[in-house]
Scaffold this active site. Sequence first.
Site, PDB file in Angstrom:
ATOM      1  N   LYS A 208       0.822  -1.197   0.000  1.00 27.23           N
ATOM      2  CA  LYS A 208       0.000   0.000   0.000  1.00 27.23           C
ATOM      3  C   LYS A 208       0.860   1.254   0.000  1.00 27.23           C
ATOM      4  O   LYS A 208       0.382   2.341  -0.256  1.00 27.23           O
ATOM      5  CB  LYS A 208      -0.885   0.046   1.274  1.00 27.23           C
TER       6      LYS A 208
ATOM      7  N   LYS B 213      17.150   3.749   0.748  1.00 30.91           N
ATOM      8  CA  LYS B 213      18.099   3.750   1.866  1.00 30.91           C
ATOM      9  C   LYS B 213      19.353   3.022   1.404  1.00 30.91           C
ATOM     10  O   LYS B 213      19.436   1.796   1.517  1.00 30.91           O
ATOM     11  CB  LYS B 213      17.517   3.003   3.071  1.00 30.91           C
TER      12      LYS B 213
ATOM     13  N   ASP C 237      14.352  -0.415   0.496  1.00 28.08           N
ATOM     14  CA  ASP C 237      15.013  -0.588   1.789  1.00 28.08           C
ATOM     15  C   ASP C 237      16.106  -1.647   1.609  1.00 28.08           C
ATOM     16  O   ASP C 237      17.183  -1.346   1.109  1.00 28.08           O
ATOM     17  CB  ASP C 237      13.933  -0.998   2.803  1.00 28.08           C
TER      18      ASP C 237
HETATM   19  C1  PRP Z   1       7.540  -1.581   2.022  1.00 26.18           C
HETATM   20  C2  PRP Z   1       7.738  -0.773   0.759  1.00 26.18           C
HETATM   21  C3  PRP Z   1       8.402  -1.728  -0.166  1.00 26.18           C
HETATM   22  C4  PRP Z   1       9.180  -2.628   0.766  1.00 26.18           C
HETATM   23  C5  PRP Z   1      10.602  -2.204   0.735  1.00 26.18           C
HETATM   24  O1  PRP Z   1       6.353  -2.287   1.917  1.00 26.18           O
HETATM   25  O2  PRP Z   1       6.521  -0.307   0.230  1.00 26.18           O
HETATM   26  O3  PRP Z   1       7.471  -2.468  -0.910  1.00 26.18           O
HETATM   27  O4  PRP Z   1       8.675  -2.447   2.088  1.00 26.18           O
HETATM   28  O5  PRP Z   1      11.358  -2.999   1.593  1.00 26.18           O
HETATM   29  P1  PRP Z   1      12.563  -3.914   1.089  1.00 26.18           P
HETATM   30  O6  PRP Z   1      13.353  -3.096   0.111  1.00 26.18           O
HETATM   31  O7  PRP Z   1      13.333  -4.171   2.367  1.00 26.18           O
HETATM   32  O8  PRP Z   1      12.027  -5.144   0.511  1.00 26.18           O
HETATM   33  P2  PRP Z   1       5.697  -3.089   3.135  1.00 26.18           P
HETATM   34  O9  PRP Z   1       6.054  -4.534   3.022  1.00 26.18           O
HETATM   35  O10 PRP Z   1       6.023  -2.397   4.433  1.00 26.18           O
HETATM   36  O11 PRP Z   1       4.140  -2.972   2.824  1.00 26.18           O
HETATM   37  P3  PRP Z   1       3.206  -1.664   2.674  1.00 26.18           P
HETATM   38  O12 PRP Z   1       3.657  -0.960   1.421  1.00 26.18           O
HETATM   39  O13 PRP Z   1       1.829  -2.205   2.554  1.00 26.18           O
HETATM   40  O14 PRP Z   1       3.411  -0.808   3.907  1.00 26.18           O
END
Ligand code: PRP
Length: 183
Positions: free
Chosen positions: A47, A135, A107
Amino acid sequence: MDSADLGKDLTEVLIDEASIDAKIRELAAAVDADYADKDLLLVGVLKGALMVMADFSRALTSPVEMDWMAVSSYGAGTKSSGVVRILKDLDRDITGRHVLVVEDILDSGLTLSWLLRNLRSRGPASVEVLTFMRKPDALKVQVEPRYVGFDIPNEFVVGYGLDYAEKYRNLRVVGTLAPHVYS
Ligand code: PRP
């Protein structure tokens, strides 16, 4: 939701509204130029990418198509595990399409790395990535987005789509959450 409404929940505003606005326009101008002669399909990753997608897509000058995926990393908490499961797949076939994945944050890179492999296996003409934030110090796997809004420190941030326990996504700025909110 304004950062002023947060009281003491934020320790610092990393990206304010004016900077978000300016960066979104800059990214849109670059994408407009690069895809001037192509039919573009934006794929938002739910999301978190909701706000970026809403603002970025409206800053573009061409009538792009939009689709959404929802994925989930196994292993809860604030860090991805790299094992991804599709909760909602695309509504359309992307064979031969020019796809631009729109993300809020890169991330560890584990989610995107998995997602890119998955999308590339479907025979698109091209797949590129636009991420609003990255990041660099958290990256565990090589993912090279074509468009990056901001490189930010390896801190837990919320706002502009990013949540803590599903809250703060509606914050107009990106900031760091005060430790008392976690405990
Ligand atoms: C977050 C973000 C990315 C992912 C990045 O989504 O939107 O999709 O984490 O992290 P990474 O590079 O360590 O894989 P999240 O899984 O928190 O879901 P959300 O978007 O629904 O909050």
